[in-house]
Design a protein around this motif. Structure first.
Motif, short mmCIF file in Angstrom:
data_model
loop_
_atom_site.label_atom_id
_atom_site.label_comp_id
_atom_site.label_asym_id
_atom_site.label_seq_id
_atom_site.Cartn_x
_atom_site.Cartn_y
_atom_site.Cartn_z
N SER A 164 0.85 -1.18 0.00
CA SER A 164 0.00 0.00 0.00
C SER A 164 0.88 1.22 0.00
CB SER A 164 -0.89 0.00 1.24
OG SER A 164 -1.47 1.27 1.39
N SER A 165 0.37 2.28 -0.59
CA SER A 165 1.10 3.53 -0.50
C SER A 165 0.85 4.13 0.88
CB SER A 165 0.63 4.49 -1.59
OG SER A 165 -0.74 4.75 -1.41
N LEU A 166 1.69 5.09 1.24
CA LEU A 166 1.54 5.71 2.55
C LEU A 166 1.49 7.21 2.37
CD1 LEU A 166 1.50 5.23 5.61
CD2 LEU A 166 3.98 5.45 5.59
N LEU A 167 0.47 7.82 2.92
CA LEU A 167 0.30 9.27 2.84
C LEU A 167 0.38 9.74 1.38
CD1 LEU A 167 2.49 10.27 5.89
CD2 LEU A 167 0.02 9.97 5.81
N GLY A 168 -0.18 8.92 0.51
CA GLY A 168 -0.28 9.32 -0.88
C GLY A 168 0.97 9.13 -1.70
N SER A 169 2.05 8.66 -1.08
CA SER A 169 3.25 8.41 -1.87
C SER A 169 3.79 7.02 -1.56
CB SER A 169 4.31 9.47 -1.58
OG SER A 169 4.79 9.28 -0.26
N GLY A 170 4.79 6.62 -2.30
CA GLY A 170 5.31 5.26 -2.13
C GLY A 170 4.53 4.33 -3.01
N SER A 171 5.14 3.20 -3.33
CA SER A 171 4.49 2.33 -4.30
C SER A 171 3.63 1.30 -3.60
CB SER A 171 5.56 1.61 -5.12
OG SER A 171 6.17 0.63 -4.32
N GLY A 172 2.54 1.02 -4.21
CA GLY A 172 1.68 -0.03 -3.71
C GLY A 172 1.86 -1.30 -4.52
N ASP A 173 3.10 -1.57 -4.88
CA ASP A 173 3.38 -2.72 -5.74
C ASP A 173 3.20 -4.04 -5.00
OD1 ASP A 173 4.05 -1.04 -7.66
OD2 ASP A 173 6.24 -1.26 -7.46
N TYR A 174 3.30 -5.11 -5.80
CA TYR A 174 3.35 -6.44 -5.20
C TYR A 174 4.74 -6.67 -4.63
CZ TYR A 174 -1.17 -7.71 -7.06
OH TYR A 174 -2.51 -7.76 -7.30
N LYS A 175 4.79 -7.16 -3.39
CA LYS A 175 6.07 -7.48 -2.76
C LYS A 175 6.11 -8.98 -2.52
CE LYS A 175 6.73 -3.05 -2.01
NZ LYS A 175 7.61 -2.29 -2.87
N GLN A 176 7.23 -9.57 -2.89
CA GLN A 176 7.36 -11.01 -2.64
C GLN A 176 7.53 -11.23 -1.13
OE1 GLN A 176 10.11 -13.26 -5.17
NE2 GLN A 176 10.73 -14.37 -3.34
N VAL A 177 6.66 -12.05 -0.56
CA VAL A 177 6.70 -12.24 0.88
C VAL A 177 6.97 -13.69 1.27
CG1 VAL A 177 5.30 -10.27 1.59
CG2 VAL A 177 4.18 -12.34 0.82
N SER A 178 7.03 -14.57 0.29
CA SER A 178 7.24 -15.97 0.62
C SER A 178 7.98 -16.64 -0.53
CB SER A 178 5.87 -16.64 0.85
OG SER A 178 6.01 -17.81 1.61
N ARG A 179 8.95 -17.46 -0.19
CA ARG A 179 9.69 -18.18 -1.24
C ARG A 179 10.03 -19.56 -0.71
NH1 ARG A 179 15.94 -16.95 -3.11
NH2 ARG A 179 16.33 -19.05 -3.92
N LEU A 180 9.82 -20.56 -1.53
CA LEU A 180 10.10 -21.92 -1.08
C LEU A 180 10.56 -22.79 -2.24
CD1 LEU A 180 9.90 -24.06 1.22
CD2 LEU A 180 7.66 -24.62 0.32
N GLY A 181 11.71 -23.43 -2.03
CA GLY A 181 12.21 -24.42 -2.99
C GLY A 181 12.40 -25.73 -2.24
N ASN A 182 13.61 -25.92 -1.67
CA ASN A 182 13.85 -27.10 -0.86
C ASN A 182 13.18 -26.96 0.50
OD1 ASN A 182 15.85 -28.91 -2.32
ND2 ASN A 182 16.79 -26.88 -2.57
N PRO A 183 12.59 -28.05 0.98
CA PRO A 183 11.94 -27.98 2.28
C PRO A 183 12.96 -27.65 3.36
CG PRO A 183 12.13 -30.25 1.54
CD PRO A 183 12.47 -29.38 0.37
#
Lengths: 466, 432, 461
Positions: C263-282
């Motif tokens: 989300s943007s904050l106070l009308g500025s900053g990007s509301g892009d998708y951020k990678q929050v999880s990554r999984l390859g090997n258990p």
């Protein structure tokens, strides 16, 4: 540094379980002829201040112990125990920051004959909303304790010494279940089977009824599931749709017959009593109409506003419908009593005529009342119909959902009609012998019944609101 | 005899009625009870988790990670039950964790962050910043630390730091923790709509009933400050439906009920709330006082005073509540002392407003105006701040400015304080 | 009689009047309230339960009954209690990436996005109708599956059906049809399944407590069967292999990520998708990556693993190896752990410099691989024949088709990872640490056809 020392001391002296805690201890001692209960309430600084006693400490202790007694839910062998306060005391202790903590001690006793194995249940609901330590212990004196869900000795030494270990949480035991047997123990096993036998008879009827209701519930659950599957089907063909409508008809019919719909059955009965099918049809139509409208309105509200407080609305509808029934009951009772006064004692012999006469007399008022009863019956939308409607709407099949709800109401109406017809049949059969005498009172009986049911429904709805 | 016979059937139907009632009443034999719900346990059930962690630590007392987790769980318990006794337990658990060896030889990071969260819980915001910055140095990618820092900076009135910390948090991990804090900052800046959107998103991703209750409570607070007690009440009710023990929502609901004129319900809710948490006794007392129950109000104020003494005795540094209380119900000069001390400690808009108001009550209107202006300008759309500013301008004889501020207060939230609102209306009427 | 009734009437009038007056006063005056924020401070949860975007397990194996295809299962939203509906995050992207070149870049990406199909379920209905069937359709979600290949997005599934959880009770018997409905054919011969299933993850308790010692406590009841939300694909090998040639280029690397819209904050900053999880090997992120960097690893892409200063050094010298060795009272092999690097970052091959001399699942085995980098991926050699008698310890017991050559549903990965952390298969290790006849097994048996996952656990079991 010199400033710090008293500060630290004060911090250390603070109540170990937080200065907002109200801590309870219930120690039960079971004797062959009675059960003794030592209740201690240890209040930290703030609750002590909040419940500052008015008047003498002794008077406060008596009052507090009386309300503690009223908050105890205890049963022995299924029968509630009646407690007496034998002794009550209240004392302050110094707390931190110059404040006080308090300790209320109540000694209660209840008569109890342990001449056969008994199951004791105990729950303390006194000041249930507060935080704090809650502990129950139970021991026997001259009797033997079988299984007990609570220990015999207090780990806090009756709220004097709380374990301060990092790996222990405050106890929160609010209920106990204990089996007691007479001390000699030789006849324990036999006595237990007899007891089961005696208790069993009452229980079996209840269990049967329970099982029946749950079987029907399960069955309707399956039906509802089928209905759901049909509504959610990929392609909704005409036969599928008809099947869904039929299912909802059946569901509605069962719904009307379930407990909780005594009111509608009663409406049907009132209608059938006069032997006129038209009245019964009116009732059925009204119930269907009210119910369908209710479900649709509520469904629309839910759809439009996500934050809609549906629970509250359902609760209030329950209250309204209870009140309507209550008012009708009152009006019926009044008119019944008045009619009996008008007719006087002389009419008492003409049973059959009296009935017909009374009918002609109050017809207008009665059908109005019946319609109102029916409205009351249909006022509270059944959640399952609501769910069916929302499900259909969610899939974009709103019209179909509405049709389903209408069918649901029709199903309810069908049950009512059926009930009315059956009752009418029964009414046509001559009442056997002595029961015939009851006939002149039937109006008053019905009215009282309606009144009682109305009261019950209102009370129940109000309690569920709170 | 005749009479008895006539009464018999009546008795009969009373009996029948009783039988029916026992059958259908709650817990009666034929009552169709609610179908069995889901099993009683939840995988994330707090009490169960605490038990698990405790039993694991009894077996492996040297596991720093589990000690830190237990501290977090105690902290969460304190948060949910408002039972401050758990703060001490949390502290004990974190300190155990900090003393134990770890894989990399440094203090276990989650215990460091936990100490920061604990300091925030005890209103030691400067301490929270110290712990938080220490954690940031050691592990700049451990996102929970930014929550600790943001909260502390906001309370200290260091809004620029709060904003940059929050941006880092939103960049690193958009989640419930960052969305709710972002909503708070938006609200402080008077941006209601973005705040509401953020809170709605937070509600959608809430992972358990406690978190959901928290988000709904925030939505309620937002609606309340925006002058919508009805919407606020709905949100509080939703929070309580998810978590009936959520005390802030109980108190919020009481406030909204009172604004809507449903005094009985409000009193009931307040009574429930203050039986569990000391934070709402002053509000409750003010309501009682307004309803004419002076004794009841006095009792609540006494509870507040006692609680403040207990807090002071246990070393709590926060003097804002005491100052607010003294300004309204006690000695304005004492209030000024308390709040000046607090102002030395932190410069948030809340403290500025409280200090301004206390100075005004103590008759130092010119000095008061500076603080009130500061609070009102930086505090977003806050009706109370605007009202205080209006009162102070009025005392200074600036009629036009007073008028503007008072009518602005009423337009933001006509229920902000019906007592105050009534006075604001009276003043406006007098000047018009 | 008259007198009392008159008196009581007066009493009533007085009482009524008083109450009306009090009520009026209340409404007119209203309470004097101070907003609550001043006294109660703002107290947000310190740690949040963020399950929706939590990638818990990733599986990749040659489909046993359609051996020209590979099945990939990415599981999200762990620890679902039976009976309760769980939903994917509608403002997140769930992705499965395939690297067939060995550069750490995704050659193919499958992306799921979700939308709520119906209305949000009002809570009061949820409470009343715990087992009502129609609820299933209310919490239903639909998904869109798109594929990114050669820089082009292509929609494979629009308005897909997400299998809900089995609400138990009467809904049970009809559930298999919902499962069938949720399996869809993809253009080009593949299949997809999206929805709730019984969590196939299992582990030996002793191995877990050993491997996870000193790692954050998991507040979850163990040994209780639970559900998980699965994203499952069955894709022809030719679609996955480099240049479509699974014979010449049989090795692929797989990982899954979840990104959430910020989300943007106070009308500025990007509301892009951020990678929050990554999984390859258990277990890689929790065991190999230090706790302090774990959240950072979740934001990284494999292509940066070699040049970044986190993944390679952590693998060469994992702290947790020492912790575990101390707990188990055995010796861990000394750093640098080239064996772990080979297992997790390059795949097994005799052509590299790894100590495990075996050609198994390195991208170096791909004939057309341009330049191979170190990147943490779950590597699968699609040409390894399906084992006739699979062993749950996979490679460690000579079952070449098992983990770490891809991962099957039956592999006991926690024990395998524990043993590899202590030195197997390059060295002697500590193979006897976990008794091999331990009773760990799948809580619900897998089925014989796609998606292989067992039907969701219900409250009844």
């Amino acid at each position: 540094m010199s400033m710090l020392a008293p500060l630290l001391a004060a911090a250390l002296a603070a109540h170990p379980l937080g200065d907002f805690s109200v801590n309870h201890y219930d120690g039960l001692t079971i004797h062959p002829d009675r059960i003794e209960h030592l209740a201690i309430v240890d209040s930290a600084e703030i609750p002590t201040l909040q419940q500052e006693p008015v008047g003498s400490a002794a008077g406060h202790a008596r009052r507090a112990c009386a309300s503690l007694r009223d908050a105890i839910r205890a049963q022995a062998g299924g029968r509630p125990l009646t407690w007496d306060v034998a002794d009550a005391s209240f004392a302050y202790r110094p707390g931190s920051a110059g404040l006080r903590t308090s300790r209320l001690t109540c000694r209660l006793a209840a008569p109890l004959r342990v001449d056969r194995p008994l199951t004791l249940t105990f729950a303390d609901t006194y000041l249930a909303g507060t935080i704090g330590w809650r502990e129950i212990t139970a021991k026997g004196h001259g009797v033997r304790l079988g299984a007990s869900s609570v220990p015999a000795h207090s780990v806090s030494r009756e709220l004097r010494d709380y374990p301060a270990d990092l790996l222990s949480s405050p106890l929160d035991v609010r209920e106990a279940r204990i089996t007691v047997e007479p001390g000699d123990g030789g006849t324990g096993a036999r006595a237990s089977t007899t007891a089961t036998g005696i208790e069993g008879i009452g229980g079996i009827a209840g269990a049967l009824a329970d099982r029946l209701v749950s079987a029907v519930t399960r069955w309707t659950g399956t039906l509802a599931d089928r209905l759901n599957a049909l509504i959610g089907a990929d392609r909704l063909t005409v036969p599928l749709g008809l099947l869904a409508l039929l299912l909802s008809l059946v569901l509605g019919a069962v719904h009307a017959a379930m407990p909780g719909h005594g009111k509608t059955i009663m409406a049907a009965y009132l209608a059938g009593r006069h032997g006129r099918l038209r009245d019964a049809v009116t009732v059925a139509a009204t119930v269907t109409g009210t119910h369908t409208a209710g479900v649709l309105v509520l469904g629309a509200l839910v759809t439009v506003t996500a934050s809609f407080a549906g629970e509250a609305v359902l609760g209030w509808l329950g209250v309204v419908s209870g009140l309507i029934i209550f008012a009708i009951g009152a009006a019926l009772l009044r008119s019944a009593v008045r009619r009996r006064h008008e007719q006087g004692d002389g009419h008492g012999h003409g049973h059959g005529h009296g009935h017909g006469h009374g009918h002609g007399h109050g017809h207008g008022r009665w059908s109005g009342g019946v319609a109102a009863l029916a409205v009351a019956g249909g006022l509270v939308p059944s959640p399952s119909a609501l769910v069916v409607l929302l499900g259909a709407m969610a899939l974009g099949r709103t019209v179909f959902g509405v049709m389903t709800v209408v069918c649901y109401g029709l199903g309810m109406a069908l049950t009512l009609l059926l009930a009315a017809l059956v009752l009418r049949r029964l009414g046509d059969l001559a009442l056997p012998g002595r029961l015939r005498r009851l006939r002149p009172y039937s109006a008053a009986m019905t009215a009282t019944l309606v009144l009682l049911v109305g009261t019950g429904m209102t009370l129940r709805a109000v309690t569920s609101l709170a | 005899m005749n009479r008895v016979r006539r009464l018999l059937p009546l008795l009969g139907c009373v009996l029948l009625g009783c039988v029916l009632l026992t059958l259908y009443a709650p817990e009666g034999v034929l009552r169709r009870d609610e179908p069995p719900g889901p099993p009683a346990w939840s995988p994330f059930d707090l009490a169960g988790s605490i038990e698990d962690a405790q039993s694991r630590l009894r077996r492996h007392p040297d596991d720093a990670a589990v000690w830190a987790s237990l501290g977090d769980l105690y902290l969460e318990q304190a948060r949910r039950t408002a039972d401050a006794a758990y703060y001490a337990k949390a502290q004990g658990a974190f300190e155990r964790s900090l003393r134990l060896p770890t894989g990399d030889g440094e203090p276990y990071i989650d215990a460091v962050i936990g100490m920061g969260a604990l300091a925030n819980g005890r209103h030691d915001f400067a301490g929270a910043v110290r712990w938080g910055e220490r954690a940031r140095k050691a592990a700049p990618y451990r996102w929970p630390l930014y929550g600790v820092l943001t909260d502390a900076y906001l309370e200290l009135g260091q809004y620029e730091q709060a904003e940059s910390t929050l941006r880092r948090m939103l960049d690193g991990r958009p989640d419930l923790a960052s969305f709710t804090r972002a909503a708070r900052l938006e609200q402080l800046r008077g941006r209601i709509e973005p705040a509401r959107k953020l809170l709605h998103r937070a509600c959608e991703i809430a992972g358990d009933p406690g978190e959901y209750a928290f988000c709904q409570w925030q939505l309620g607070e937002l609606a309340w400050h925006d002058g919508d007690p009805r919407g606020a009440r709905t949100a509080y009710a939703q929070a309580l439906a998810a978590d009936p023990e959520h005390v802030p929502s109980r108190a919020g609901k009481a406030r909204a009920e009172a604004a809507l004129g449903r005094t009985d319900q409000a009193l009931r809710d307040y009574a429930t709330a203050v039986a569990r948490s000391p934070s709402y006794v002053v509000e409750y007392g003010e309501l009682l006082e307004h309803l004419g129950d002076r004794d009841g109000a006095k009792r609540q104020y006494a509870v507040f005073a006692a609680h403040s003494r207990l807090l002071a005795a246990s070393g709590s540094p926060d003097r804002l509540p005491m100052g607010l209380f003294e300004a309204d119900h006690g000695d304005p000069d004492a209030a000024v002392r308390h709040l000046r001390a607090e102002w030395q400690r932190r410069r948030s808009v809340e403290v500025a407003d409280a200090l301004g108001w206390a100075l005004h009550r103590a008759g130092r209107h010119a000095e008061a105006a500076a603080y009130a202006t500061r609070a009102d300008q930086a505090g977003g759309r806050n009706a109370l701040f605007a009202y205080h500013r209006g009162e102070i301008e009025h005392a200074l004889g600036h009629a036009a400015a007073a008028c503007a501020h008072l009518s602005r207060a009423l337009s933001i939230n006509p229920h902000f304080s019906p007592g105050g609102a009534a006075r604001a209306r009276a003043l406006l009427a007098a000047t018009a | 009689m008259q007198l009392t009734s008159a008196r009581s009437r007066w009493a009533w009038i007085v009482a009524g009047g008083t109450s009306v007056a009090v009520l009026t006063a209340t409404v007119l005056l209203g309470p004097a309230m101070r907003q609550g924020t001043a006294t109660s401070h703002w107290d947000a949860p310190a740690t949040t339960v963020d399950k929706q975007i939590d990638a818990t397990d990733l599986y990749a194996f040659t489909s046993p009954e359609r051996q020209d295809t590979v099945t990939i299962v990415a599981n999200y939203i762990p620890f679902q209690a039976p009976h309760k509906p769980y939903q994917f995050d509608t403002s997140a992207r769930y992705e499965v990436h395939i690297d067939n070149t060995g550069t750490g870049k995704a050659a193919i990406t499958y992306r799921w996005t979700f939308a709520d199909k119906g209305l949000p379920v009002p809570s009061f209905i949820r409470k009343r109708e715990h087992q009502a069937g129609p609820l299933d359709s209310l919490v239903e979600q639909s998904y869109t599956l798109t594929r990114l290949r050669d820089g082009k997005w292509e929609t494979l599934v629009r308005d897909g059906y997400v299998a809900p959880t089995d609400m138990g009770g009467p809904a049970g018997p009809g559930y298999p049809s919902l499962r069938r409905k949720a399996v869809r054919d993809l253009p080009g011969g593949g299949k997809v399944f999206t929805g709730t299933a019984a969590d196939p993850f299992y582990s030996d308790n002793h191995a877990v407590s050993m491997l996870r010692f000193g790692l954050p406590f998991f507040p979850v009841k163990s040994g209780v069967p639970m559900n998980v939300s699965a994203l499952a694909l069955q894709i022809p090998k030719s679609e996955l292999a480099l240049r479509g040639d699974a014979a010449a280029n049989p090795v692929i690397g797989v990982w899954t990520t979840a990104s959430r819209k910020s989300s943007s904050l106070l009308g500025s900053g990007s509301g892009d998708y951020k990678q929050v999880s990554r999984l390859g090997n258990p277990n890689f992120n929790e065991v190999i990556i230090p706790l302090k960097q774990r959240d950072r690893f979740n934001t990284l892409r494999p292509e940066g693993d070699e040049s970044g200063n986190l993944v390679v050094p952590s693998t060469l010298d994992p702290d947790q190896a020492r912790v575990v060795a101390r707990q188990a009272k055995v010796d861990a092999p000394p750093a640098p752990r080239k064996d772990l690097e080979e297992i997790y970052l390059t795949g097994l091959s005799t052509r590299g410099d790894g100590p495990i001399g075996r050609d198994l699942n390195s991208h170096l085995l791909n004939r057309d691989a341009p330049r191979v980098v170190k990147a943490e991926e779950l590597r699968l050699n699609m040409s390894t024949p399906v084992a006739t008698a699979p062993d749950k310890y996979g490679l460690l017991k000579g079952d070449l088709q098992g983990y770490p050559n891809g991962r099957r549903l039956i592999d006991d990965v926690v024990t395998i990872n524990l043993r590899m952390l202590l030195g197997e298969p390059a060295g002697k290790g500590a193979p006897g640490l976990i008794a091999e006849d331990n009773p760990a097994f799948l809580l619900k048996p897998v089925s014989g056809s796609f998606p292989y996952l067992a039907l969701p656990v219900t409250a009844a079991g």
